[in-house]
Design a protein around this motif. Structure first.
Motif, mmCIF file in Angstrom:
data_model
loop_
_atom_site.group_PDB
_atom_site.id
_atom_site.type_symbol
_atom_site.label_atom_id
_atom_site.label_comp_id
_atom_site.label_asym_id
_atom_site.label_seq_id
_atom_site.Cartn_x
_atom_site.Cartn_y
_atom_site.Cartn_z
ATOM 1 N N GLY A 180 10.287 10.052 -0.421
ATOM 2 C CA GLY A 180 9.083 9.770 0.345
ATOM 3 C C GLY A 180 8.262 8.667 -0.295
ATOM 4 N N ALA A 181 7.079 8.422 0.267
ATOM 5 C CA ALA A 181 6.179 7.385 -0.241
ATOM 6 C C ALA A 181 4.747 7.773 0.085
ATOM 7 C CB ALA A 181 6.501 6.037 0.398
ATOM 8 N N LEU A 182 3.817 7.278 -0.757
ATOM 9 C CA LEU A 182 2.387 7.520 -0.551
ATOM 10 C C LEU A 182 1.617 6.249 -0.923
ATOM 11 C CD1 LEU A 182 1.934 11.062 -2.194
ATOM 12 C CD2 LEU A 182 1.915 10.566 0.265
ATOM 13 N N HIS A 183 0.331 6.235 -0.568
ATOM 14 C CA HIS A 183 -0.568 5.201 -1.061
ATOM 15 C C HIS A 183 -0.471 5.221 -2.599
ATOM 16 C CE1 HIS A 183 -4.420 3.609 -2.498
ATOM 17 N NE2 HIS A 183 -4.402 2.877 -1.399
ATOM 18 N N PRO A 184 -0.520 4.036 -3.261
ATOM 19 C CA PRO A 184 -0.314 3.998 -4.719
ATOM 20 C C PRO A 184 -1.173 4.988 -5.515
ATOM 21 C CG PRO A 184 -0.321 1.780 -3.840
ATOM 22 C CD PRO A 184 -0.656 2.679 -2.684
ATOM 23 N N LEU A 185 -2.444 5.173 -5.158
ATOM 24 C CA LEU A 185 -3.292 6.117 -5.907
ATOM 25 C C LEU A 185 -2.842 7.557 -5.679
ATOM 26 C CD1 LEU A 185 -6.849 4.579 -5.350
ATOM 27 C CD2 LEU A 185 -5.493 4.583 -7.463
ATOM 28 N N ALA A 186 -2.470 7.876 -4.444
ATOM 29 C CA ALA A 186 -1.975 9.218 -4.143
ATOM 30 C C ALA A 186 -0.613 9.439 -4.782
ATOM 31 C CB ALA A 186 -1.897 9.421 -2.627
ATOM 32 N N ALA A 187 0.177 8.368 -4.852
ATOM 33 C CA ALA A 187 1.525 8.468 -5.425
ATOM 34 C C ALA A 187 1.456 8.819 -6.913
ATOM 35 C CB ALA A 187 2.287 7.162 -5.212
ATOM 36 N N GLN A 188 0.582 8.139 -7.650
ATOM 37 C CA GLN A 188 0.494 8.451 -9.092
ATOM 38 C C GLN A 188 -0.090 9.846 -9.305
ATOM 39 O OE1 GLN A 188 -1.788 5.208 -10.816
ATOM 40 N NE2 GLN A 188 -3.737 6.255 -10.490
ATOM 41 N N ALA A 189 -1.000 10.254 -8.445
ATOM 42 C CA ALA A 189 -1.559 11.609 -8.551
ATOM 43 C C ALA A 189 -0.486 12.649 -8.232
ATOM 44 C CB ALA A 189 -2.751 11.761 -7.613
ATOM 45 N N TRP A 190 0.345 12.359 -7.241
ATOM 46 C CA TRP A 190 1.440 13.270 -6.898
ATOM 47 C C TRP A 190 2.398 13.433 -8.088
ATOM 48 C CZ3 TRP A 190 3.483 16.934 -3.952
ATOM 49 C CH2 TRP A 190 4.872 17.146 -4.045
ATOM 50 N N GLU A 191 2.754 12.304 -8.733
ATOM 51 C CA GLU A 191 3.682 12.369 -9.869
ATOM 52 C C GLU A 191 3.080 13.221 -10.993
ATOM 53 O OE1 GLU A 191 6.661 11.447 -9.577
ATOM 54 O OE2 GLU A 191 6.618 9.935 -8.000
ATOM 55 N N LEU A 217 0.824 -1.220 0.000
ATOM 56 C CA LEU A 217 0.000 0.000 0.000
ATOM 57 C C LEU A 217 0.857 1.270 0.000
ATOM 58 C CD1 LEU A 217 -3.022 -0.836 2.338
ATOM 59 C CD2 LEU A 217 -2.950 -0.694 -0.169
ATOM 60 N N LEU A 218 2.147 1.098 -0.233
ATOM 61 C CA LEU A 218 3.041 2.256 -0.285
ATOM 62 C C LEU A 218 3.847 2.228 -1.573
ATOM 63 C CD1 LEU A 218 4.311 2.330 3.396
ATOM 64 C CD2 LEU A 218 2.874 4.044 2.265
ATOM 65 N N LYS A 219 3.962 3.419 -2.174
ATOM 66 C CA LYS A 219 4.734 3.510 -3.407
ATOM 67 C C LYS A 219 5.682 4.704 -3.291
ATOM 68 C CE LYS A 219 4.068 3.426 -8.346
ATOM 69 N NZ LYS A 219 3.336 4.019 -9.435
ATOM 70 N N PRO A 220 6.947 4.521 -3.623
ATOM 71 C CA PRO A 220 7.882 5.658 -3.546
ATOM 72 C C PRO A 220 7.459 6.774 -4.496
ATOM 73 C CG PRO A 220 9.067 3.592 -3.911
ATOM 74 C CD PRO A 220 7.599 3.302 -4.098
ATOM 75 N N ILE A 221 7.682 8.003 -4.079
ATOM 76 C CA ILE A 221 7.413 9.147 -4.955
ATOM 77 C C ILE A 221 8.713 9.924 -5.157
ATOM 78 C CG2 ILE A 221 4.989 9.396 -4.324
ATOM 79 C CD1 ILE A 221 5.929 11.825 -2.536
ATOM 80 N N ARG A 222 8.718 10.741 -6.204
ATOM 81 C CA ARG A 222 9.881 11.592 -6.437
ATOM 82 C C ARG A 222 9.658 12.943 -5.770
ATOM 83 N NH1 ARG A 222 10.330 11.304 -12.751
ATOM 84 N NH2 ARG A 222 8.086 11.311 -12.474
ATOM 85 N N PRO A 223 10.704 13.626 -5.297
ATOM 86 C CA PRO A 223 12.089 13.141 -5.274
ATOM 87 C C PRO A 223 12.390 12.255 -4.069
ATOM 88 C CG PRO A 223 12.017 15.404 -4.502
ATOM 89 C CD PRO A 223 10.613 15.042 -4.873
#
Ligand SMILES: [Zn+2]
Length: 184
Positions: A34-45, A26-32
């Motif tokens: 940190g990490a977020l929930h996968p749906l929040a992570a793709q939205a952040w990117e 339920l966690l996905k690394p984000i750039r640059p």
């Protein structure tokens, strides 16, 4: 300035999960960082890419701990900012039955387990002021982010649950195309 505050819809896979104890899937690394929930992570990117395209650089979390936070990280931050010594302050919180007072000059923080950071849905954006904040106000909602508190303009959270916003869908499909091409 008023920030758009909307209720958070939880992604279905977060239901029943203990805040601050997210399993790794339920966690996905984000750039640059940190990490977020996968749906929040793709939205952040997608949001970050759009910010860069509009000349808003850098567009990043304040620190790695200002994305997903485990219970331990939240507690460490909370205890660094709050004291049990009663002082005149704008923020008083109760944690494990004890009253805590915000130390002078410190930014407020939620008690461990109650923060959207503990669910991997919140990001604190570094230097959320001036042009960057103006840009965020105009664009965050397109990517499923909104504010939680009027007093914390840097704190945005992913509020749309499993309904992936169109702009995020477009970002994701563009990247899927790229992956296919790079496989040639
Ligand atoms: Zn925050």
């Amino acid at each position: 300035m008023k920030y758009p505050v909307k209720p958070v819809v939880l992604p279905a896979d977060l239901r029943g999960v203990q805040p601050g104890r997210l399993p790794s899937y339920l966690l996905k690394p984000i750039r640059p960082y940190g990490a977020l929930h996968p749906l929040a992570a793709q939205a952040w990117e997608a949001l970050r890419k759009a910010a860069h395209a509009d000349g808003i650089r850098p567009f990043k979390p304040t620190s790695m701990a200002d994305t997903y936070r485990s219970l331990e990280t939240q507690e460490k931050g909370f205890l660094a900012r709050y004291t049990t010594a009663p002082i005149a302050t704008t923020s008083v919180r109760t944690y494990k039955g004890v009253k805590y007072y915000l130390k002078p000059g410190m930014a407020p923080m939620a008690t461990p387990g109650t923060s959207m950071h503990n669910l991997g849905l919140a990001v604190d954006v570094s230097d959320a002021s001036g042009d960057r904040l103006t840009w965020m106000l105009a664009n965050c909602d397109w990517y499923g982010f909104c504010w939680e508190l009027q007093s914390e303009p840097w704190h945005i959270r992913y509020y749309v649950g499993d309904k992936v916003p169109l702009k995020v869908q477009q970002f994701v499909s563009l990247h899927a195309d790229r992956d296919i091409r790079s496989a040639d």
